[in-house]
Design an enzyme around this catalytic site. Sequence first.
Site, PDB file in Angstrom:
ATOM      1  N   SER A   1     -11.010   0.214   3.318  1.00 22.82           N
ATOM      2  CA  SER A   1     -10.292   0.003   4.584  1.00 22.82           C
ATOM      3  C   SER A   1      -9.750   1.338   5.081  1.00 22.82           C
ATOM      4  O   SER A   1      -9.027   2.009   4.344  1.00 22.82           O
ATOM      5  CB  SER A   1      -9.099  -0.936   4.376  1.00 22.82           C
ATOM      6  OG  SER A   1      -9.529  -2.106   3.742  1.00 22.82           O
TER       7      SER A   1
ATOM      8  N   GLU B   1      -4.888   4.242   6.186  1.00 22.57           N
ATOM      9  CA  GLU B   1      -4.607   3.995   4.766  1.00 22.57           C
ATOM     10  C   GLU B   1      -5.242   5.118   3.945  1.00 22.57           C
ATOM     11  O   GLU B   1      -4.717   5.538   2.917  1.00 22.57           O
ATOM     12  CB  GLU B   1      -5.204   2.641   4.373  1.00 22.57           C
ATOM     13  CG  GLU B   1      -4.987   2.296   2.927  1.00 22.57           C
ATOM     14  CD  GLU B   1      -5.487   0.899   2.569  1.00 22.57           C
ATOM     15  OE1 GLU B   1      -5.079  -0.089   3.197  1.00 22.57           O
ATOM     16  OE2 GLU B   1      -6.300   0.813   1.624  1.00 22.57           O
TER      17      GLU B   1
ATOM     18  N   ARG C   1       0.836  -1.219   0.000  1.00 14.67           N
ATOM     19  CA  ARG C   1       0.000   0.000   0.000  1.00 14.67           C
ATOM     20  C   ARG C   1       0.870   1.268   0.000  1.00 14.67           C
ATOM     21  O   ARG C   1       0.516   2.273   0.610  1.00 14.67           O
ATOM     22  CB  ARG C   1      -0.939   0.036   1.212  1.00 14.67           C
ATOM     23  CG  ARG C   1      -1.861  -1.133   1.347  1.00 14.67           C
ATOM     24  CD  ARG C   1      -2.948  -1.177   0.281  1.00 14.67           C
ATOM     25  NE  ARG C   1      -3.934  -2.182   0.606  1.00 14.67           N
ATOM     26  CZ  ARG C   1      -3.872  -3.459   0.202  1.00 14.67           C
ATOM     27  NH1 ARG C   1      -2.891  -3.856  -0.593  1.00 14.67           N
ATOM     28  NH2 ARG C   1      -4.788  -4.316   0.561  1.00 14.67           N
TER      29      ARG C   1
HETATM   30  P1  FAD Z   1      -8.391   9.528  -4.892  1.00 19.89           P
HETATM   31  O1  FAD Z   1      -9.090   9.106  -3.645  1.00 19.89           O
HETATM   32  O2  FAD Z   1      -8.998  10.577  -5.721  1.00 19.89           O
HETATM   33  O3  FAD Z   1      -6.911   9.962  -4.516  1.00 19.89           O
HETATM   34  C1  FAD Z   1      -6.117   9.185  -3.650  1.00 19.89           C
HETATM   35  C2  FAD Z   1      -4.765   9.919  -3.492  1.00 19.89           C
HETATM   36  O4  FAD Z   1      -4.091   9.969  -4.741  1.00 19.89           O
HETATM   37  C3  FAD Z   1      -4.908  11.383  -3.073  1.00 19.89           C
HETATM   38  O5  FAD Z   1      -3.786  11.684  -2.296  1.00 19.89           O
HETATM   39  C4  FAD Z   1      -4.881  12.155  -4.379  1.00 19.89           C
HETATM   40  O6  FAD Z   1      -4.393  13.471  -4.212  1.00 19.89           O
HETATM   41  C5  FAD Z   1      -3.923  11.337  -5.215  1.00 19.89           C
HETATM   42  N1  FAD Z   1      -4.235  11.274  -6.650  1.00 19.89           N
HETATM   43  C6  FAD Z   1      -5.372  10.836  -7.244  1.00 19.89           C
HETATM   44  N2  FAD Z   1      -5.233  10.824  -8.586  1.00 19.89           N
HETATM   45  C7  FAD Z   1      -3.983  11.290  -8.849  1.00 19.89           C
HETATM   46  C8  FAD Z   1      -3.223  11.502 -10.043  1.00 19.89           C
HETATM   47  N3  FAD Z   1      -3.728  11.245 -11.264  1.00 19.89           N
HETATM   48  N4  FAD Z   1      -1.968  11.995  -9.938  1.00 19.89           N
HETATM   49  C9  FAD Z   1      -1.427  12.266  -8.713  1.00 19.89           C
HETATM   50  N5  FAD Z   1      -2.087  12.082  -7.554  1.00 19.89           N
HETATM   51  C10 FAD Z   1      -3.348  11.591  -7.618  1.00 19.89           C
HETATM   52  N6  FAD Z   1      -7.946   0.090  -2.215  1.00 19.89           N
HETATM   53  C11 FAD Z   1      -7.186  -1.017  -2.359  1.00 19.89           C
HETATM   54  O7  FAD Z   1      -5.956  -0.916  -2.472  1.00 19.89           O
HETATM   55  N7  FAD Z   1      -7.751  -2.259  -2.394  1.00 19.89           N
HETATM   56  C12 FAD Z   1      -9.070  -2.451  -2.297  1.00 19.89           C
HETATM   57  O8  FAD Z   1      -9.532  -3.583  -2.347  1.00 19.89           O
HETATM   58  C13 FAD Z   1      -9.908  -1.292  -2.119  1.00 19.89           C
HETATM   59  N8  FAD Z   1     -11.239  -1.437  -1.946  1.00 19.89           N
HETATM   60  C14 FAD Z   1     -12.015  -0.339  -1.760  1.00 19.89           C
HETATM   61  C15 FAD Z   1     -13.394  -0.517  -1.579  1.00 19.89           C
HETATM   62  C16 FAD Z   1     -14.209   0.576  -1.405  1.00 19.89           C
HETATM   63  C17 FAD Z   1     -15.701   0.363  -1.218  1.00 19.89           C
HETATM   64  C18 FAD Z   1     -13.667   1.881  -1.418  1.00 19.89           C
HETATM   65  C19 FAD Z   1     -14.559   3.077  -1.276  1.00 19.89           C
HETATM   66  C20 FAD Z   1     -12.303   2.067  -1.582  1.00 19.89           C
HETATM   67  C21 FAD Z   1     -11.463   0.962  -1.744  1.00 19.89           C
HETATM   68  N9  FAD Z   1     -10.078   1.086  -1.900  1.00 19.89           N
HETATM   69  C22 FAD Z   1      -9.290  -0.014  -2.089  1.00 19.89           C
HETATM   70  C23 FAD Z   1      -9.445   2.419  -1.852  1.00 19.89           C
HETATM   71  C24 FAD Z   1      -9.473   3.180  -3.199  1.00 19.89           C
HETATM   72  O9  FAD Z   1     -10.484   2.699  -4.028  1.00 19.89           O
HETATM   73  C25 FAD Z   1      -8.156   3.076  -3.952  1.00 19.89           C
HETATM   74  O10 FAD Z   1      -7.100   3.569  -3.162  1.00 19.89           O
HETATM   75  C26 FAD Z   1      -8.167   3.843  -5.277  1.00 19.89           C
HETATM   76  O11 FAD Z   1      -6.990   3.590  -5.996  1.00 19.89           O
HETATM   77  C27 FAD Z   1      -8.333   5.364  -5.107  1.00 19.89           C
HETATM   78  O12 FAD Z   1      -8.559   5.917  -6.385  1.00 19.89           O
HETATM   79  P2  FAD Z   1      -9.160   7.370  -6.561  1.00 19.89           P
HETATM   80  O13 FAD Z   1      -9.106   7.714  -8.006  1.00 19.89           O
HETATM   81  O14 FAD Z   1     -10.489   7.441  -5.930  1.00 19.89           O
HETATM   82  O15 FAD Z   1      -8.107   8.232  -5.764  1.00 19.89           O
HETATM   83  P1  NAP Z   2     -10.246 -11.039   4.684  1.00 18.38           P
HETATM   84  O1  NAP Z   2     -10.364 -12.048   3.610  1.00 18.38           O
HETATM   85  O2  NAP Z   2     -11.248 -11.028   5.790  1.00 18.38           O
HETATM   86  O3  NAP Z   2      -8.790 -11.135   5.311  1.00 18.38           O
HETATM   87  C1  NAP Z   2      -8.388 -10.220   6.318  1.00 18.38           C
HETATM   88  C2  NAP Z   2      -6.987  -9.762   6.030  1.00 18.38           C
HETATM   89  O4  NAP Z   2      -6.116 -10.880   6.089  1.00 18.38           O
HETATM   90  C3  NAP Z   2      -6.895  -9.167   4.658  1.00 18.38           C
HETATM   91  O5  NAP Z   2      -6.829  -7.796   4.827  1.00 18.38           O
HETATM   92  C4  NAP Z   2      -5.658  -9.791   4.034  1.00 18.38           C
HETATM   93  O6  NAP Z   2      -4.596  -8.881   3.873  1.00 18.38           O
HETATM   94  C5  NAP Z   2      -5.214 -10.862   5.006  1.00 18.38           C
HETATM   95  N1  NAP Z   2      -5.265 -12.189   4.326  1.00 18.38           N
HETATM   96  C6  NAP Z   2      -6.341 -12.984   4.150  1.00 18.38           C
HETATM   97  N2  NAP Z   2      -5.980 -14.125   3.527  1.00 18.38           N
HETATM   98  C7  NAP Z   2      -4.648 -14.026   3.291  1.00 18.38           C
HETATM   99  C8  NAP Z   2      -3.688 -14.873   2.660  1.00 18.38           C
HETATM  100  N3  NAP Z   2      -4.030 -16.059   2.144  1.00 18.38           N
HETATM  101  N4  NAP Z   2      -2.413 -14.433   2.580  1.00 18.38           N
HETATM  102  C9  NAP Z   2      -2.044 -13.238   3.071  1.00 18.38           C
HETATM  103  N5  NAP Z   2      -2.911 -12.386   3.673  1.00 18.38           N
HETATM  104  C10 NAP Z   2      -4.185 -12.776   3.791  1.00 18.38           C
HETATM  105  O7  NAP Z   2     -10.188  -9.575   4.025  1.00 18.38           O
HETATM  106  P2  NAP Z   2     -11.342  -8.608   3.540  1.00 18.38           P
HETATM  107  O8  NAP Z   2     -11.411  -7.467   4.452  1.00 18.38           O
HETATM  108  O9  NAP Z   2     -12.579  -9.401   3.256  1.00 18.38           O
HETATM  109  O10 NAP Z   2     -10.721  -8.084   2.173  1.00 18.38           O
HETATM  110  C11 NAP Z   2     -10.477  -8.971   1.120  1.00 18.38           C
HETATM  111  C12 NAP Z   2      -9.404  -8.392   0.211  1.00 18.38           C
HETATM  112  O11 NAP Z   2      -9.852  -7.162  -0.358  1.00 18.38           O
HETATM  113  C13 NAP Z   2      -8.106  -8.065   0.953  1.00 18.38           C
HETATM  114  O12 NAP Z   2      -7.028  -8.390   0.130  1.00 18.38           O
HETATM  115  C14 NAP Z   2      -8.201  -6.581   1.199  1.00 18.38           C
HETATM  116  O13 NAP Z   2      -6.924  -5.963   1.212  1.00 18.38           O
HETATM  117  C15 NAP Z   2      -9.005  -6.103  -0.005  1.00 18.38           C
HETATM  118  N6  NAP Z   2      -9.788  -4.907   0.352  1.00 18.38           N
HETATM  119  C16 NAP Z   2      -9.115  -3.738   0.474  1.00 18.38           C
HETATM  120  C17 NAP Z   2      -9.800  -2.560   0.779  1.00 18.38           C
HETATM  121  C18 NAP Z   2      -9.058  -1.257   0.857  1.00 18.38           C
HETATM  122  O14 NAP Z   2      -9.711  -0.210   0.909  1.00 18.38           O
HETATM  123  N7  NAP Z   2      -7.746  -1.265   0.867  1.00 18.38           N
HETATM  124  C19 NAP Z   2     -11.174  -2.601   0.987  1.00 18.38           C
HETATM  125  C20 NAP Z   2     -11.804  -3.818   0.887  1.00 18.38           C
HETATM  126  C21 NAP Z   2     -11.114  -4.970   0.569  1.00 18.38           C
HETATM  127  P3  NAP Z   2      -4.446  -7.900   2.624  1.00 18.38           P
HETATM  128  O15 NAP Z   2      -5.356  -6.756   2.914  1.00 18.38           O
HETATM  129  O16 NAP Z   2      -3.015  -7.550   2.680  1.00 18.38           O
HETATM  130  O17 NAP Z   2      -4.831  -8.637   1.389  1.00 18.38           O
END
Ligand code: FAD
Ligand code: NAP
Length: 347
Positions: A243, A338, A169
């Site tokens: 998250s 995050e 991340r």
């Molecule tokens: P923004 O929120 O608009 O921006 C994020 C940051 O990047 C800010 O600091 C902004 O200034 C900067 N930024 C945006 N665009 C640019 C650009 N073109 N150039 C320079 N800087 C920029 N994330 C995960 O990693 N895994 C997931 O599974 C995941 N699941 C999600 C589920 C939900 C329901 C939600 C709401 C979010 C989730 N996220 C997840 C978080 C999010 O979707 C990601 O981080 C996504 O990449 C953000 O994209 P955005 O365009 O909305 O960025």
């Molecule tokens: P989950 O399956 O309940 O698992 C909880 C956490 O354990 C996850 O965050 C994942 O880490 C870790 N994990 C589970 N299985 C694993 C494996 N086999 N090896 C290594 N790590 C493992 O998670 P969840 O909340 O339902 O989310 C599912 C996936 O979607 C995750 O990968 C999560 O990162 C992603 N997600 C991300 C966001 C976001 O905003 N960043 C939002 C929703 C879902 P990791 O997170 O490192 O994968």
Amino acid sequence: MKHNTQYSLKEHNTFGIDVRCQRYFSVENEKALQNLLTDPAFTSLKESYPDFLVIGGASNILFTEDVNGIVLKISIEGVTIKEETDEYVIVRVGAGVEWHYFVEFAVAQDWGGIENLSCIPGSVGAAPIQNIGAYGVEVSRVIEAVDAYNIALNEFERFNKEECHFGYRESFFKMQGQCRYIITSVDFKLTKKHVLHLEYGAIKEELKNLNIENPTIAAVSRVVCAIRSSKLPQPKQIGNAGSFFKNPVVDSVLMERLRSKHPDVPHHVFGRDFKVPAGWLIEKAGWKGYREGDAGCHEKQALVLVNHGKATGKEILALSKKIQKDVFQKFGIQLASEVNIFLSNHQ
Ligand code: FAD
Ligand code: NAP
């Protein structure tokens, strides 16, 4: 310089926080971006305000107050094939393309590598910033290069994968490169001979439930979206940014201490350390489903903080701090957010 003044961002952030910015611009291609950023009228406007914020889908930002200045939305579209062989394809994708639209497009062409990242909100341009990840795949795995605009030098630069310094991340753009670059497009190398990543429990279970023994990338994408929609709140219904905290990585000493007190603590090997699910810590500390006014901790996934309607960013931030403090007191682990917390630079 077409733009909006005193513009509401409520519909432009997935938390649904009701804040405004002084000026709202959107750029649709690289040339327009450079023209805007070198326009003397724009530069003097930019200097007259303390805040300048670049956004994509604002699905990873918590606005805690109005933006006293400019918001620049990156709306650069386009998907272009740069190179293609029997084994792989390299595609250049505009930063403003919606991430899930690109995943669907790739899956429809049978290009593999991003199917586990289905149904993540936001833009392609933001994907490298926090190196989006889900279900065992990080986007860095398929990134070839990132094109970005250097704001100080007013020129375009290309970053190869190594120069992006991807981590869990994390990336260069979230660290030293923060506020210095605007990502304009990303090159992805996708496979035609697929390597599936099915090690996450939820994917395995869902495939088993559906009696799918040899899944295609389309099946994996469908399964991932189904799992996500069963436990994650849809931002259009309940505001959230996914998250709120990163999963903490702890060393073996802390892991042992944790395990002796909580034998049921889930953990995953992470290099020489261990990754502990932040959602488990928050739930165990009793916060799951907790609500204070309209700020809350989601009832199905404790890692997701939500806006039940009219919460302010400050209220959600205050709740996040209470959770951090409590988790630290109970487990000795400091959760890091995050989500990008927007705080105005004021004047
Ligand atoms: P923004 O929120 O608009 O921006 C994020 C940051 O990047 C800010 O600091 C902004 O200034 C900067 N930024 C945006 N665009 C640019 C650009 N073109 N150039 C320079 N800087 C920029 N994330 C995960 O990693 N895994 C997931 O599974 C995941 N699941 C999600 C589920 C939900 C329901 C939600 C709401 C979010 C989730 N996220 C997840 C978080 C999010 O979707 C990601 O981080 C996504 O990449 C953000 O994209 P955005 O365009 O909305 O960025
Ligand atoms: P989950 O399956 O309940 O698992 C909880 C956490 O354990 C996850 O965050 C994942 O880490 C870790 N994990 C589970 N299985 C694993 C494996 N086999 N090896 C290594 N790590 C493992 O998670 P969840 O909340 O339902 O989310 C599912 C996936 O979607 C995750 O990968 C999560 O990162 C992603 N997600 C991300 C966001 C976001 O905003 N960043 C939002 C929703 C879902 P990791 O997170 O490192 O994968």
